[in-house]
Design an enzyme around this catalytic site. Structure first.
Site, PDB file in Angstrom:
ATOM      1  N   GLY A   1      13.846  -3.240 -10.383  1.00 36.84           N
ATOM      2  CA  GLY A   1      13.105  -2.782 -11.557  1.00 36.84           C
ATOM      3  C   GLY A   1      13.238  -1.300 -11.798  1.00 36.84           C
ATOM      4  O   GLY A   1      13.381  -0.844 -12.942  1.00 36.84           O
TER       5      GLY A   1
ATOM      6  N   HIS B   1       2.511  10.866  -0.783  1.00 40.01           N
ATOM      7  CA  HIS B   1       2.847  10.138  -2.011  1.00 40.01           C
ATOM      8  C   HIS B   1       2.118   8.803  -2.111  1.00 40.01           C
ATOM      9  O   HIS B   1       2.629   7.843  -2.672  1.00 40.01           O
ATOM     10  CB  HIS B   1       4.359   9.923  -2.074  1.00 40.01           C
ATOM     11  CG  HIS B   1       4.856   9.520  -3.442  1.00 40.01           C
ATOM     12  ND1 HIS B   1       4.550  10.239  -4.578  1.00 40.01           N
ATOM     13  CD2 HIS B   1       5.633   8.487  -3.858  1.00 40.01           C
ATOM     14  CE1 HIS B   1       5.116   9.665  -5.627  1.00 40.01           C
ATOM     15  NE2 HIS B   1       5.773   8.599  -5.214  1.00 40.01           N
TER      16      HIS B   1
END
Length: 351
Positions: free
Chosen positions: A48, A213
């Site tokens: 994706g 993150h």
């Protein structure tokens, strides 16, 4: 130099302008500028993120050849992209047996490979699924492209960058300047959410985001935003939480992690990295890299990009009292993630 030296509005403008199809100019100057163009490999190009990222990179005038690698469907993706009349040549490689072929000659390797977080996949599952993938790809890089700059998008970055580092160390080719975790999406989200809150065009806001993150390891330094912004205490805490939880909120709505926004963020980073490699100075990004903070080995901080990857780590810099507290808490979590990644490598491949 601080993060404010990078005008994100200009960065986006450059990114878009560099993709204007000035075909007659490209043909005329191809012979003289070809030596400035780079070979870039995308590992995970059929996913994706990988497909959208590859599409954006196909428009770059800084890339000579785009090697697309994945375990399935890559030939079709490469063929599809090859019909676009832009400079980069596209080649597809499929299956583990072609990994080294895809990497040979690469100057930049962008890693999006692995499983995205989706319904039924916990963060623990994500590590278990993606750790072996990063290990295999990094082993391939160590053999086929040991001097390449490696830019990792695959999550959990907090643990996967240490895995890549340990693999490279074992192979004797680790260069801390050339291993980078892309955390640009956190910066884009901070700019977007704070811009909306203050009715400022987010294209023209700079906000350093440090730490890690994921979740509360993401620490936006709102006190260093340019132009300066201020919020009442409760509103500030709420918007910081919104930035930290943006991935989870998207997951709850979409049933999957970020793909389009992550591909866009990755393309911005790779485009600027290519510009830095080919000589453009003073390009600054926040990225998860080998740390200069003593108590943690890896940390997201502003860095200057250069011809060899990270030219200079600018460090965390000045923080508010709240930001300092959040960062200390983040470092405790990041340290555990780093240890988990390192233990995975040494457990699987003991010295």
């Amino acid at each position: 130099m601080t993060l404010s030296s990078l005008h994100y509005g200009s960065m986006v403008s450059r990114f878009l302008q560099s993709r204007v199809p000035l075909l007659h100019q490209e043909v005329n100057h191809l012979a003289t500028t070809n030596q400035l163009r780079l070979n870039v490999a995308v590992c995970g190009a059929s996913g994706g993120i990988g497909q959208s990222l590859s599409l954006l990179l196909k428009h770059s005038i800084l890339i000579k050849e785009l090697a697309l690698y994945d375990i399935v469907d890559t030939i079709g993706v490469a063929t599809d992209l090859s019909h676009i009349p832009t400079v980069p040549k596209v080649r597809g490689y499929v299956g583990s047996q072609q990994l080294k072929d895809a990497l040979t000659g690469a100057q930049v390797v962008v890693v999006t490979a692995g499983t995205a977080r989706k319904t039924g996949v916990t963060r623990e599952d994500l590590f278990d699924l993606n750790a072996p993938v990063i290990k295999e790809i990094t082993e391939g890089i160590a053999e086929a492209a040991p001097k390449a700059i490696i830019a990792v998008i695959t999550n959990p970055i907090n643990s996967l960058i240490p895995i890549a580092a340990e693999v490279l160390k074992k192979a004797g080719v680790f260069d801390p300047k050339k291993l980078i975790g892309i955390t640009t999406l956190a910066v884009l989200r901070a700019r977007t959410f704070i811009g909306r809150a203050k009715c400022i065009d987010p294209m023209y806001i700079n906000i350093p985001v440090v730490g890690g993150h994921t979740g509360t390891t993401i620490v936006p330094l709102v006190s260093r935003a340019t132009p300066p912004v201020s919020f009442p205490e409760e509103e500030l805490e709420a918007i910081i939480s919104k930035i930290q939880r943006a991935g989870t909120e998207l997951y709850n709505v979409k049933g999957n992690s970020a793909t389009l926004s992550m591909a866009y963020a990755g393309a911005l980073f790779v485009d600027d990295l290519c510009r830095a490699i080919t000589g453009e100075p003073n390009i600054v990004h926040c990225a998860y890299v080998t740390s200069e903070v003593e108590e943690v080995k890896y940390l997201a901080t502003p860095v200057i990009l250069g011809p060899d990857g990270i030219e200079k780590n600018l460090g965390v810099g000045k923080t508010s009292e709240l930001e300092s507290t959040l960062l200390k808490e983040a470092i405790n979590i990041i340290r555990q993630s780093i240890e988990k990644g390192e233990e995975f490598v040494h457990k699987v491949s003991p010295v």
